[in-house]
Scaffold this active site. Structure first.
Site, PDB file in Angstrom:
ATOM      1  N   TYR A  59       0.818  -1.225   0.000  1.00  0.00           N
ATOM      2  CA  TYR A  59       0.000   0.000   0.000  1.00  0.00           C
ATOM      3  C   TYR A  59       0.854   1.278   0.000  1.00  0.00           C
ATOM      4  CZ  TYR A  59      -3.489   3.338   1.833  1.00  0.00           C
ATOM      5  OH  TYR A  59      -4.322   4.419   2.024  1.00  0.00           O
ATOM      6  N   ASN A 115      -5.050   8.561   8.969  1.00  0.00           N
ATOM      7  CA  ASN A 115      -6.222   7.931   9.614  1.00  0.00           C
ATOM      8  C   ASN A 115      -7.474   8.796   9.671  1.00  0.00           C
ATOM      9  OD1 ASN A 115      -4.912   5.466  10.359  1.00  0.00           O
ATOM     10  ND2 ASN A 115      -3.834   6.640  11.936  1.00  0.00           N
ATOM     11  N   LYS A 125       1.329   4.279  -2.965  1.00  0.00           N
ATOM     12  CA  LYS A 125       1.050   5.695  -2.726  1.00  0.00           C
ATOM     13  C   LYS A 125       2.272   6.545  -3.076  1.00  0.00           C
ATOM     14  CE  LYS A 125      -3.194   5.518  -1.175  1.00  0.00           C
ATOM     15  NZ  LYS A 125      -4.232   6.001  -2.090  1.00  0.00           N
TER      16      LYS A 125
HETATM   17  P1  NAD Z   1     -12.743   3.571   0.830  1.00  0.00           P
HETATM   18  O1  NAD Z   1     -12.251   2.175   0.693  1.00  0.00           O
HETATM   19  O2  NAD Z   1     -13.949   3.824   1.644  1.00  0.00           O
HETATM   20  O3  NAD Z   1     -12.979   4.194  -0.632  1.00  0.00           O
HETATM   21  C1  NAD Z   1     -12.213   3.843  -1.753  1.00  0.00           C
HETATM   22  C2  NAD Z   1     -13.169   3.433  -2.850  1.00  0.00           C
HETATM   23  O4  NAD Z   1     -12.420   3.104  -4.027  1.00  0.00           O
HETATM   24  C3  NAD Z   1     -13.989   2.184  -2.490  1.00  0.00           C
HETATM   25  O5  NAD Z   1     -15.368   2.472  -2.473  1.00  0.00           O
HETATM   26  C4  NAD Z   1     -13.620   1.185  -3.556  1.00  0.00           C
HETATM   27  O6  NAD Z   1     -14.687   0.377  -3.993  1.00  0.00           O
HETATM   28  C5  NAD Z   1     -13.132   2.091  -4.685  1.00  0.00           C
HETATM   29  N1  NAD Z   1     -12.278   1.366  -5.627  1.00  0.00           N
HETATM   30  C6  NAD Z   1     -11.327   0.436  -5.351  1.00  0.00           C
HETATM   31  N2  NAD Z   1     -10.822  -0.050  -6.479  1.00  0.00           N
HETATM   32  C7  NAD Z   1     -11.473   0.558  -7.499  1.00  0.00           C
HETATM   33  C8  NAD Z   1     -11.398   0.457  -8.904  1.00  0.00           C
HETATM   34  N3  NAD Z   1     -10.528  -0.390  -9.507  1.00  0.00           N
HETATM   35  N4  NAD Z   1     -12.210   1.211  -9.658  1.00  0.00           N
HETATM   36  C9  NAD Z   1     -13.107   2.047  -9.073  1.00  0.00           C
HETATM   37  N5  NAD Z   1     -13.222   2.203  -7.729  1.00  0.00           N
HETATM   38  C10 NAD Z   1     -12.405   1.458  -6.962  1.00  0.00           C
HETATM   39  O7  NAD Z   1     -11.500   4.421   1.357  1.00  0.00           O
HETATM   40  P2  NAD Z   1     -11.436   5.892   1.933  1.00  0.00           P
HETATM   41  O8  NAD Z   1     -11.156   5.762   3.364  1.00  0.00           O
HETATM   42  O9  NAD Z   1     -12.579   6.698   1.485  1.00  0.00           O
HETATM   43  O10 NAD Z   1     -10.106   6.393   1.222  1.00  0.00           O
HETATM   44  C11 NAD Z   1     -10.123   7.220   0.072  1.00  0.00           C
HETATM   45  C12 NAD Z   1      -8.692   7.513  -0.351  1.00  0.00           C
HETATM   46  O11 NAD Z   1      -7.983   8.120   0.723  1.00  0.00           O
HETATM   47  C13 NAD Z   1      -7.893   6.281  -0.748  1.00  0.00           C
HETATM   48  O12 NAD Z   1      -7.010   6.614  -1.791  1.00  0.00           O
HETATM   49  C14 NAD Z   1      -7.103   5.972   0.492  1.00  0.00           C
HETATM   50  O13 NAD Z   1      -5.914   5.273   0.211  1.00  0.00           O
HETATM   51  C15 NAD Z   1      -6.815   7.377   1.006  1.00  0.00           C
HETATM   52  N6  NAD Z   1      -6.526   7.371   2.452  1.00  0.00           N
HETATM   53  C16 NAD Z   1      -7.523   7.093   3.343  1.00  0.00           C
HETATM   54  C17 NAD Z   1      -7.222   7.064   4.701  1.00  0.00           C
HETATM   55  C18 NAD Z   1      -8.274   6.763   5.726  1.00  0.00           C
HETATM   56  O14 NAD Z   1      -7.943   6.690   6.899  1.00  0.00           O
HETATM   57  N7  NAD Z   1      -9.533   6.579   5.366  1.00  0.00           N
HETATM   58  C19 NAD Z   1      -5.911   7.309   5.144  1.00  0.00           C
HETATM   59  C20 NAD Z   1      -4.935   7.563   4.199  1.00  0.00           C
HETATM   60  C21 NAD Z   1      -5.251   7.617   2.855  1.00  0.00           C
END
Ligand code: NAD
Length: 330
Positions: free
Chosen positions: A148, A177, A152
């Site tokens: 992961y 987070n 990124k």
């Molecule tokens: P989430 O998993 O709720 O949302 C990500 C969405 O991407 C999901 O609904 C998933 O179905 C979709 N997805 C995955 N593969 C896909 C594909 N091939 N085509 C289309 N859609 C696809 O995650 P989140 O918490 O909303 O995170 C959003 C972004 O923020 C991500 O890039 C994540 O890495 C980043 N991020 C989140 C956090 C956190 O704590 N939530 C922390 C650091 C970074």
């Protein structure tokens, strides 16, 4: 003036909320996610919603065409339990950002946002609970979270290379987070705050007042409430800043302290069973907010107890609805 925006990953947590906010502002919103729409946390009727795999280059081009702004939050990810056991799947999200960024540049989208993560920071700076908060420059020399974190970091670099060589600049946040209502709370991809709320609810429901904690509970983290996350994205998009920037709270807590907060909200005290073999991630991590304060004049401000109260009650509601036989997204 109304804009047309593409919100990739909008069936998920952060992007679902971002789509809601853009619709409220009167923007034209296109939402895309690989999940069928009945599994989205928020399905907005006023948006144009697509269930589509964004690893596919032609899908990215056809969705981006005609959009003023592109927000790429689509990613195959989850909490530590997921990312430690699905490194290849996490790495494959590189296809999403690569194709989406190419499409945004080629179709002339004015602004492009990419969601990076605190998992880009090297393990060797996160070995103690008593942390030195991570500055943006600490990402190098690189040794991020396997799978992961590498995805990124690669995608961040790609955004920067597009700026340096093609003059196409992105906005990149390293989220620390994020938690809140309308996010993953069960099923194996949930993160610590949601998992903690659900486990406390399950313990109360079952009458077995015990809880399993992953690790010894002394690992430290900071957690940012979803409203701060959305405010930060807005501020970054309005700024001229184009290097990766931390977006996280600087309120550091141990996992035990996080549980204390949830127990107080729920009005229980549980016996804690520590599972030292479970995935735990790094030993300690916090966000250094000097750069975000100096560039955006702001830092995430919602305290953990306030955010967890709202999160706990939302998860309890989902739990009860599922128990009553309703279909709810987990
Ligand atoms: P989430 O998993 O709720 O949302 C990500 C969405 O991407 C999901 O609904 C998933 O179905 C979709 N997805 C995955 N593969 C896909 C594909 N091939 N085509 C289309 N859609 C696809 O995650 P989140 O918490 O909303 O995170 C959003 C972004 O923020 C991500 O890039 C994540 O890495 C980043 N991020 C989140 C956090 C956190 O704590 N939530 C922390 C650091 C970074």
């Amino acid at each position: 003036m109304s804009k047309k925006v593409l919100i990739a990953g909008g069936g998920g947590f952060i992007a679902g909320e971002l789509a809601r906010v853009h619709l409220e502002r009167g923007n034209q919103v296109v939402v895309a996610d690989i999940k069928p729409t009945n599994q989205w946390y928020q399905l907005h009727e006023q948006a144009v919603n697509h269930s589509v795999n964004l690893e596919d280059k032609s899908a990215c081009y056809s969705l981006v065409e005609g959009c003023d702004e592109v927000y790429n939050l689509a990613c195959n990810m989850g909490g530590m339990g997921f990312i430690e056991n699905n490194k290849s799947l996490c790495m494959l999200s590189v296809l999403i950002n690569t194709h989406m960024l190419m499409a945004a540049k080629d179709c002339g989208a004015e602004k492009y946002f990419y969601s990076s993560s605190a998992c880009v920071y090297p393990d060797y700076r996160q070995t103690e609970t008593d942390v030195v908060a991570l500055k943006e420059s600490d990402a190098y020399p690189a040794m991020p979270e396997d799978g992961y974190g590498w995805e990124k970091l690669f995608s961040e670099r790609l955004c920067k290379n597009f700026e340096e060589e093609f003059g196409y600049a992105s906005k990149v946040f390293r989220f620390h987070n994020v938690y809140g209502p309308n996010g993953t709370w069960d099923g194996g991809r949930e993160k610590a705050p949601a998992a903690m709320c659900r486990k406390v609810i399950e313990a109360i429901e079952s009458g077995n007042h015990e809880i399993e904690i992953w690790g010894d509970g002394e690992q430290t983290r900071s957690f940012m409430y979803i409203d701060d996350c959305i405010t930060g994205i807005d501020k970054l998009m309005e700024s001229n800043f184009t290097d990766p920037l931390n977006c996280g709270r600087s309120e550091l807590v141990t996992i035990n302290e996080l549980l204390n907060i949830v127990e107080k909200i729920a009005g229980v005290e549980l016996k804690r069973n520590y599972n030292l073999n479970a995935p735990q991630g790094v030993r300690g991590r916090n966000s250094d907010n000097e750069l975000i304060k100096s560039t955006l004049g702001w830092e995430p401000e919602i305290d953990l107890a306030t955010g967890m109260e709202k999160t706990y009650h939302w998860i309890k509601e989902q739990y009860n609805r599922r128990k009553a036989g309703e279909h709810v997204a987990i």
